[in-house]
Design an enzyme around this catalytic site. Structure first.
Site, PDB file in Angstrom:
ATOM      1  N   ASP A 263     -19.981  26.839   0.112  1.00 26.80           N
ATOM      2  CA  ASP A 263     -19.378  26.865   1.446  1.00 26.80           C
ATOM      3  C   ASP A 263     -20.459  27.364   2.417  1.00 26.80           C
ATOM      4  O   ASP A 263     -20.791  28.549   2.438  1.00 26.80           O
ATOM      5  CB  ASP A 263     -18.155  27.794   1.454  1.00 26.80           C
ATOM      6  CG  ASP A 263     -17.365  27.658   2.735  1.00 26.80           C
ATOM      7  OD1 ASP A 263     -17.992  27.653   3.819  1.00 26.80           O
ATOM      8  OD2 ASP A 263     -16.128  27.533   2.666  1.00 26.80           O
ATOM      9  N   ILE A 264     -21.007  26.432   3.194  1.00 13.93           N
ATOM     10  CA  ILE A 264     -22.168  26.742   4.055  1.00 13.93           C
ATOM     11  C   ILE A 264     -21.800  27.808   5.090  1.00 13.93           C
ATOM     12  O   ILE A 264     -22.514  28.793   5.283  1.00 13.93           O
ATOM     13  CB  ILE A 264     -22.688  25.459   4.751  1.00 13.93           C
ATOM     14  CG1 ILE A 264     -22.947  24.360   3.705  1.00 13.93           C
ATOM     15  CG2 ILE A 264     -23.952  25.751   5.559  1.00 13.93           C
ATOM     16  CD1 ILE A 264     -23.234  22.989   4.287  1.00 13.93           C
TER      17      ILE A 264
ATOM     18  N   ASP B 295     -15.854  19.363  -0.298  1.00 10.47           N
ATOM     19  CA  ASP B 295     -15.686  20.604  -1.061  1.00 10.47           C
ATOM     20  C   ASP B 295     -16.233  20.473  -2.471  1.00 10.47           C
ATOM     21  O   ASP B 295     -16.561  21.462  -3.104  1.00 10.47           O
ATOM     22  CB  ASP B 295     -14.192  20.969  -1.118  1.00 10.47           C
ATOM     23  CG  ASP B 295     -13.701  21.431   0.242  1.00 10.47           C
ATOM     24  OD1 ASP B 295     -14.516  21.996   0.988  1.00 10.47           O
ATOM     25  OD2 ASP B 295     -12.511  21.207   0.559  1.00 10.47           O
TER      26      ASP B 295
ATOM     27  N   ASN C 208     -15.471  11.520   3.388  1.00 11.06           N
ATOM     28  CA  ASN C 208     -14.206  11.666   4.112  1.00 11.06           C
ATOM     29  C   ASN C 208     -14.304  10.946   5.455  1.00 11.06           C
ATOM     30  O   ASN C 208     -15.347  10.369   5.773  1.00 11.06           O
ATOM     31  CB  ASN C 208     -13.858  13.146   4.296  1.00 11.06           C
ATOM     32  CG  ASN C 208     -14.955  13.871   5.045  1.00 11.06           C
ATOM     33  OD1 ASN C 208     -15.263  13.558   6.186  1.00 11.06           O
ATOM     34  ND2 ASN C 208     -15.584  14.848   4.385  1.00 11.06           N
TER      35      ASN C 208
ATOM     36  N   LYS D 113     -26.305   2.450 -11.841  1.00  8.51           N
ATOM     37  CA  LYS D 113     -24.978   2.026 -11.380  1.00  8.51           C
ATOM     38  C   LYS D 113     -24.002   1.942 -12.565  1.00  8.51           C
ATOM     39  O   LYS D 113     -24.346   1.379 -13.611  1.00  8.51           O
ATOM     40  CB  LYS D 113     -25.119   0.647 -10.710  1.00  8.51           C
ATOM     41  CG  LYS D 113     -23.864   0.157 -10.077  1.00  8.51           C
ATOM     42  CD  LYS D 113     -24.049  -1.215  -9.480  1.00  8.51           C
ATOM     43  CE  LYS D 113     -22.688  -1.819  -9.222  1.00  8.51           C
ATOM     44  NZ  LYS D 113     -22.693  -3.258  -9.283  1.00  8.51           N
TER      45      LYS D 113
ATOM     46  N   PHE E 244     -14.552  25.440  12.046  1.00  6.72           N
ATOM     47  CA  PHE E 244     -13.458  24.527  12.349  1.00  6.72           C
ATOM     48  C   PHE E 244     -12.446  24.593  11.202  1.00  6.72           C
ATOM     49  O   PHE E 244     -12.820  24.894  10.069  1.00  6.72           O
ATOM     50  CB  PHE E 244     -13.969  23.080  12.498  1.00  6.72           C
ATOM     51  CG  PHE E 244     -14.338  22.740  13.912  1.00  6.72           C
ATOM     52  CD1 PHE E 244     -15.509  23.226  14.474  1.00  6.72           C
ATOM     53  CD2 PHE E 244     -13.508  21.934  14.694  1.00  6.72           C
ATOM     54  CE1 PHE E 244     -15.854  22.926  15.775  1.00  6.72           C
ATOM     55  CE2 PHE E 244     -13.839  21.619  16.004  1.00  6.72           C
ATOM     56  CZ  PHE E 244     -15.013  22.113  16.547  1.00  6.72           C
TER      57      PHE E 244
HETATM   58  N1  CTP Z   1     -17.342  24.357   5.547  1.00  2.00           N
HETATM   59  C1  CTP Z   1     -18.652  24.535   5.167  1.00  2.00           C
HETATM   60  N2  CTP Z   1     -19.025  24.243   3.889  1.00  2.00           N
HETATM   61  C2  CTP Z   1     -18.136  23.781   3.001  1.00  2.00           C
HETATM   62  C3  CTP Z   1     -16.795  23.572   3.390  1.00  2.00           C
HETATM   63  C4  CTP Z   1     -16.426  23.877   4.682  1.00  2.00           C
HETATM   64  O1  CTP Z   1     -19.488  24.948   5.974  1.00  2.00           O
HETATM   65  N3  CTP Z   1     -18.534  23.500   1.781  1.00  2.00           N
HETATM   66  C5  CTP Z   1     -16.932  24.734   6.929  1.00  2.00           C
HETATM   67  C6  CTP Z   1     -16.548  23.547   7.782  1.00  2.00           C
HETATM   68  O2  CTP Z   1     -17.674  23.036   8.479  1.00  2.00           O
HETATM   69  C7  CTP Z   1     -15.521  24.179   8.721  1.00  2.00           C
HETATM   70  C8  CTP Z   1     -14.863  25.252   7.865  1.00  2.00           C
HETATM   71  O3  CTP Z   1     -15.773  25.516   6.815  1.00  2.00           O
HETATM   72  O4  CTP Z   1     -16.148  24.858   9.788  1.00  2.00           O
HETATM   73  C9  CTP Z   1     -13.533  24.858   7.301  1.00  2.00           C
HETATM   74  O5  CTP Z   1     -13.632  23.636   6.648  1.00  2.00           O
HETATM   75  P1  CTP Z   1     -12.337  22.941   6.055  1.00  2.00           P
HETATM   76  O6  CTP Z   1     -12.732  21.661   5.410  1.00  2.00           O
HETATM   77  O7  CTP Z   1     -11.251  22.918   7.091  1.00  2.00           O
HETATM   78  O8  CTP Z   1     -11.854  23.994   4.986  1.00  2.00           O
HETATM   79  P2  CTP Z   1     -12.278  24.284   3.520  1.00  2.00           P
HETATM   80  O9  CTP Z   1     -13.001  25.583   3.485  1.00  2.00           O
HETATM   81  O10 CTP Z   1     -13.021  23.116   2.957  1.00  2.00           O
HETATM   82  O11 CTP Z   1     -10.893  24.506   2.815  1.00  2.00           O
HETATM   83  P3  CTP Z   1      -9.718  23.438   2.508  1.00  2.00           P
HETATM   84  O12 CTP Z   1     -10.408  22.102   2.313  1.00  2.00           O
HETATM   85  O13 CTP Z   1      -9.107  23.964   1.275  1.00  2.00           O
HETATM   86  O14 CTP Z   1      -8.813  23.461   3.693  1.00  2.00           O
END
Ligand code: CTP
Length: 399
Positions: free
Chosen positions: A305-306, A279, A211, A289, A324
């Site tokens: 989700d960490i 995600d 991203n 490749k 965030f």
């Molecule tokens: N985060 C994380 N691990 C993940 C996804 C997100 O630690 N696999 C943490 C990000 O570092 C941030 C928060 O979760 O602090 C929210 O991340 P964000 O990308 O805004 O949200 P998502 O949980 O990924 O949800 P969505 O993409 O559906 O908005």
């Protein structure tokens, strides 16, 4: 902390009638055992002598020249790294202008430009000079760089006029720095972990899903934490950014690596999850490749989700967990929902659809949502300023 024995102060004295007060300020620091090195600008020597400063500080006095002797003994970069804090007292309108333009024309300005430490400025000048728009604008710029300003105060001036522009008293300067150093010392025992940047999720050995995150906000937060003395670890996805040596930098590429590195660096007292973690990851990464002629379908599965994992495991949960929320729609609603679902203490929400803000930009505009239903907006400004404001709040919370 009343004792300053292991504290290193770099004292810069510019030319002005109040330069004589720096003798008293140095004496106060010396009484508490601080180690002091001093830089005298060329014009400062018209007001105080290197000999008087050396006798009082019992430390090296650098006159404002690049001398072979100085550079071999301790070069200007090493000098800025040596210090725990830098004080410029008095600072004149002329030096304020030079610093606001990033000048490095002499030793004092070069050391300041090269510094990664907290810098305090104690201005002293005539009231009209102090009130001039040019001085005000330059000071605003210096505040944006993260410099802290002490005073000036209102009073009778050496020029015979009365007003604001008189340098703060040696005791006030001493108290401000002493307070900063006390917190700095306390923060050294506090561990802070920051995740930053994007993650790369490989499809084959050369292609990946990622991203637009630049990592800038997370890096700035790590820098601000380290400047306040926190024992800082930065776990970063791929970025083009550099960070100071005093921050423990762990480079990772994938979400899985970021998760493992996070686990390895717990327990931590504070954790700030600013990374834009992917995600999804590819279910089956191809070993070789993928060729154009192949007909392919890419299957994705969810990454862990960490943030949610760390904040929901009591045994490893830091005292302060900050997430965030990067959103393009329904900013507040989504942020509040993440605050609860991810069990955070604070969520910092930013609208990434805005131009000149958020992803890739040097600027940001955020709202902090606290778990007591309160919120606070930090208006559009440089990411370095946003991080200073966030860390101000972290320091208050931890104290
Ligand atoms: N985060 C994380 N691990 C993940 C996804 C997100 O630690 N696999 C943490 C990000 O570092 C941030 C928060 O979760 O602090 C929210 O991340 P964000 O990308 O805004 O949200 P998502 O949980 O990924 O949800 P969505 O993409 O559906 O908005």
């Amino acid at each position: 902390m009343s004792n300053l024995t292991n504290k290193k102060i770099l004292f810069i004295i510019c030319g002005g009638i109040s330069a004589y007060k720096s003798l008293e300020t140095i004496r106060l620091f010396k009484k508490k055992g601080a180690q002091i090195k001093t830089i005298l600008t060329k014009s400062a020597k018209e007001f105080v002598t290197p000999l008087s400063i050396a006798s009082l500080s019992q430390g090296k006095v650098y006159e404002d020249l690049f001398s072979v002797e100085n550079e071999t003994e301790m070069d200007h970069i090493a000098l800025s790294r040596w210090a725990d804090v830098i004080i410029v007292a008095p600072i004149t309108a002329n030096t304020i202008t030079k610093l606001s333009q990033g000048s490095s024309e002499d030793l004092a300005s070069t050391v300041i430009l090269a510094s990664n430490k907290q810098i305090f400025l104690a201005p002293a000048m005539n009231v009209r000079m102090w009130e001039h728009n040019s001085t005000k604008n330059n000071l605003q710029t210096l505040k944006k760089f993260g410099y802290k300003i002490i005073g000036p105060v209102v009073g009778d001036m050496a020029c015979g006029e009365y007003g604001e522009g008189k340098m703060s008293s040696p005791l006030d300067i001493f108290d401000t720095i002493h307070n900063f150093l006390s917190k700095h010392e306390k923060n050294k025992k506090v561990k802070a972990l920051v995740t930053a940047g994007p993650t790369n999720e490989y499809i084959d050995p050369v292609r990946f899903i990622t991203n637009k995150s630049s990592g800038k906000q997370g890096y700035e937060i790590a820098k601000s934490l380290s400047k306040r003395g926190f024992d800082t670890t930065l776990i970063s996805g791929p970025t083009n950014l550099d960070i100071d040596d005093n921050i423990n930098l762990i480079k990772v590429e994938t979400a899985e690596e970021m998760f493992k590195a996070t686990q390895k660096n717990l327990p931590s007292d504070i954790a700030i999850f600013s990374a834009a973690v992917s995600d999804f990851k590819v279910t089956e990464k191809k070993k070789d490749k993928i060729k154009k002629k192949e007909n392919i379908t890419i299957n994705l599965e969810k990454n862990i989700d960490i943030l949610a994992y760390v904040s929901n495991h009591n045994s490893m949960r830091p005292k302060l967990v900050i997430g965030f929320a990067a959103e393009t729609i329904d900013l507040e609603k989504n942020a509040i929902s993440k605050l609860t679902s991810k069990n955070c203490d604070w969520i910092i929400a930013n609208d990434i659809s805005k131009r000149n803000s958020g992803f890739e930009s040097d600027y940001n505009e955020v709202t902090i949502h606290y778990n007591n239903n309160k919120k606070e907006k930090l208006s559009h400004k440089k990411k370095s300023e946003i991080s200073e404001e966030i860390v101000d709040r972290i320091v208050n919370q931890m104290n």
